[in-house]
Design an enzyme around this catalytic site. Structure first.
Site, PDB file in Angstrom:
ATOM      1  N   TYR A 155      13.090 -26.203  -2.065  1.00 54.94           N
ATOM      2  CA  TYR A 155      12.348 -25.523  -0.993  1.00 54.94           C
ATOM      3  C   TYR A 155      11.502 -26.523  -0.195  1.00 54.94           C
ATOM      4  CZ  TYR A 155       9.322 -21.913   1.146  1.00 54.94           C
ATOM      5  OH  TYR A 155       8.627 -21.100   2.023  1.00 54.94           O
ATOM      6  N   LYS A 159      11.793 -27.577   3.776  1.00 54.86           N
ATOM      7  CA  LYS A 159      10.705 -27.379   4.738  1.00 54.86           C
ATOM      8  C   LYS A 159      10.248 -28.712   5.340  1.00 54.86           C
ATOM      9  CE  LYS A 159      10.575 -22.886   4.382  1.00 54.86           C
ATOM     10  NZ  LYS A 159      10.996 -22.018   5.482  1.00 54.86           N
TER      11      LYS A 159
HETATM   12  P1  NAP Z   1      11.012 -12.649   2.827  1.00 52.02           P
HETATM   13  O1  NAP Z   1      10.108 -11.464   2.795  1.00 52.02           O
HETATM   14  O2  NAP Z   1      11.839 -12.974   1.656  1.00 52.02           O
HETATM   15  O3  NAP Z   1      11.923 -12.544   4.147  1.00 52.02           O
HETATM   16  C1  NAP Z   1      12.937 -13.469   4.429  1.00 52.02           C
HETATM   17  C2  NAP Z   1      13.928 -12.836   5.360  1.00 52.02           C
HETATM   18  O4  NAP Z   1      15.000 -13.772   5.627  1.00 52.02           O
HETATM   19  C3  NAP Z   1      14.567 -11.593   4.763  1.00 52.02           C
HETATM   20  O5  NAP Z   1      14.631 -10.567   5.739  1.00 52.02           O
HETATM   21  C4  NAP Z   1      15.953 -12.085   4.377  1.00 52.02           C
HETATM   22  O6  NAP Z   1      16.960 -11.094   4.367  1.00 52.02           O
HETATM   23  C5  NAP Z   1      16.224 -13.090   5.492  1.00 52.02           C
HETATM   24  N1  NAP Z   1      17.335 -13.989   5.157  1.00 52.02           N
HETATM   25  C6  NAP Z   1      17.578 -14.599   3.964  1.00 52.02           C
HETATM   26  N2  NAP Z   1      18.701 -15.324   4.035  1.00 52.02           N
HETATM   27  C7  NAP Z   1      19.192 -15.171   5.299  1.00 52.02           C
HETATM   28  C8  NAP Z   1      20.328 -15.665   5.965  1.00 52.02           C
HETATM   29  N3  NAP Z   1      21.206 -16.473   5.344  1.00 52.02           N
HETATM   30  N4  NAP Z   1      20.548 -15.312   7.252  1.00 52.02           N
HETATM   31  C9  NAP Z   1      19.678 -14.479   7.883  1.00 52.02           C
HETATM   32  N5  NAP Z   1      18.562 -13.986   7.299  1.00 52.02           N
HETATM   33  C10 NAP Z   1      18.324 -14.322   6.014  1.00 52.02           C
HETATM   34  O7  NAP Z   1      10.151 -13.971   3.115  1.00 52.02           O
HETATM   35  P2  NAP Z   1       8.828 -14.215   3.973  1.00 52.02           P
HETATM   36  O8  NAP Z   1       7.735 -14.449   3.028  1.00 52.02           O
HETATM   37  O9  NAP Z   1       8.687 -13.212   5.047  1.00 52.02           O
HETATM   38  O10 NAP Z   1       9.208 -15.646   4.587  1.00 52.02           O
HETATM   39  C11 NAP Z   1       9.661 -15.846   5.916  1.00 52.02           C
HETATM   40  C12 NAP Z   1       9.654 -17.334   6.189  1.00 52.02           C
HETATM   41  O11 NAP Z   1       8.344 -17.850   5.997  1.00 52.02           O
HETATM   42  C13 NAP Z   1      10.574 -18.131   5.265  1.00 52.02           C
HETATM   43  O12 NAP Z   1      11.189 -19.174   5.984  1.00 52.02           O
HETATM   44  C14 NAP Z   1       9.605 -18.697   4.250  1.00 52.02           C
HETATM   45  O13 NAP Z   1      10.091 -19.870   3.662  1.00 52.02           O
HETATM   46  C15 NAP Z   1       8.399 -18.949   5.116  1.00 52.02           C
HETATM   47  N6  NAP Z   1       7.142 -19.051   4.388  1.00 52.02           N
HETATM   48  C16 NAP Z   1       6.666 -17.994   3.660  1.00 52.02           C
HETATM   49  C17 NAP Z   1       5.461 -18.134   2.974  1.00 52.02           C
HETATM   50  C18 NAP Z   1       4.859 -17.023   2.170  1.00 52.02           C
HETATM   51  O14 NAP Z   1       3.824 -17.260   1.519  1.00 52.02           O
HETATM   52  N7  NAP Z   1       5.404 -15.839   2.168  1.00 52.02           N
HETATM   53  C19 NAP Z   1       4.763 -19.346   3.037  1.00 52.02           C
HETATM   54  C20 NAP Z   1       5.278 -20.383   3.785  1.00 52.02           C
HETATM   55  C21 NAP Z   1       6.462 -20.221   4.462  1.00 52.02           C
HETATM   56  P3  NAP Z   1      17.107 -10.037   3.174  1.00 52.02           P
HETATM   57  O15 NAP Z   1      15.831  -9.329   3.022  1.00 52.02           O
HETATM   58  O16 NAP Z   1      18.101  -9.091   3.722  1.00 52.02           O
HETATM   59  O17 NAP Z   1      17.473 -10.832   1.987  1.00 52.02           O
END
Ligand code: NAP
Length: 247
Positions: A155, A159
């Protein structure tokens, strides 16, 4: 800050941070293209929510790993709304484990979706944005891409790669009026972080000066600024949204 008449593609926008970004940009008047994996039901629900609130959203499902899927998403966006002005590379996954236990598949899946997926999307919108001599790209990286994290080699590498991709894209496309920035969220409440243990959450909290976890709206508000005209002179930057976790 108005995005009236602009069209935004947001990947992984069915839930979590992507959904919050889609809702926010819709409130600002943008046409919204919601991308998510082909099996996603959440994507349809997000579009319904936007449209029932007077917004303009369509769903274009496709796996960001697959360049053909991504081309089809961009093509549908152009057919429906006439252009693509904003791209938010938000789709991302985690497959956390220690390096000695990490399978090749865990490594490849994370790199393919988080990094190659963003490359595929940037490549697919570049010609359109270059032709119209404007565009805003935001890549959703992470503080972990800056500071590293035990158990997240795949991961954090994805990033960190995204940050390099952001800077190269910014340099390459700046002469055509296209801005590309990254955001580095810290601990944001979502399905991705809900699955972490209480011990990990407590450890994070100890190191967050603002003493709270972030919300998807905290992230969406910053993205809204970065894709607006108010941020026209910002490119190639990594903006931390982390309550002061990394400074
Ligand atoms: P999340 O709730 O798991 O949402 C991720 C979304 O991406 C889901 O809708 C998922 O679809 C979709 N996805 C996964 N694989 C895909 C693919 N191959 N093609 C198209 N869509 C795909 O995660 P989140 O926390 O909202 O995170 C969103 C972004 O922020 C990510 O890049 C994550 O790394 C980044 N981020 C998050 C955090 C945090 O603390 N949450 C911190 C830093 C960065 P499904 O639901 O249908 O599987």
């Amino acid at each position: 800050m108005s995005l009236q008449g602009k069209t935004a593609i947001i990947t992984g926008a069915g839930r979590g941070i992507g959904k919050a970004i889609a809702m926010k940009l819709a409130q600002m008047g943008a046409n919204i293209v919601i991308n998510d994996i082909p099996s996603s039901i959440d994507a349809d629900k997000t579009a319904e929510e936007i449209n029932s609130n007077g917004g303009n959203a369509i769903v274009c499902k496709g796996d960001v790993r697959n360049p053909q899927d991504v081309e089809a998403v961009v093509q549908q966006a152009v057919e429906k709304f006439g252009s693509v002005d904003i791209l938010i590379n938000n789709a991302g996954i985690t497959r956390d484990t220690l390096i000695m236990k990490m399978s090749e598949k865990d490594w490849d899946d994370v790199l393919d979706i988080n990094l190659k997926g963003a490359f595929n999307c940037i490549k697919a919108v570049t010609r359109i944005m270059m032709k119209q001599r404007s565009g805003k790209i935001v890549n959703v990286a992470s503080v972990v891409g800056v500071m590293g994290n035990a158990g997240q080699a795949n991961y954090s590498a994805s990033k960190a790669g995204l940050i390099g991709l952001t800077k190269s894209t910014a340099k390459e496309l700046a002469p055509r009026g296209i801005n590309c920035n990254a955001i580095a969220p810290g601990f944001i409440q979502s399905d991705m972080t809900d699955k972490l243990s209480e011990t990990v959450k407590e450890e994070y909290m100890k190191n967050i000066p603002l003493k709270r976890f972030g919300t998807p709206d905290d992230v969406a508000n910053v993205v809204a600024f970065l894709v607006s005209d108010d941020a026209n002179y910002i490119t190639g930057q990594v903006l931390h949204i982390d309550g002061g976790l990394v400074m």
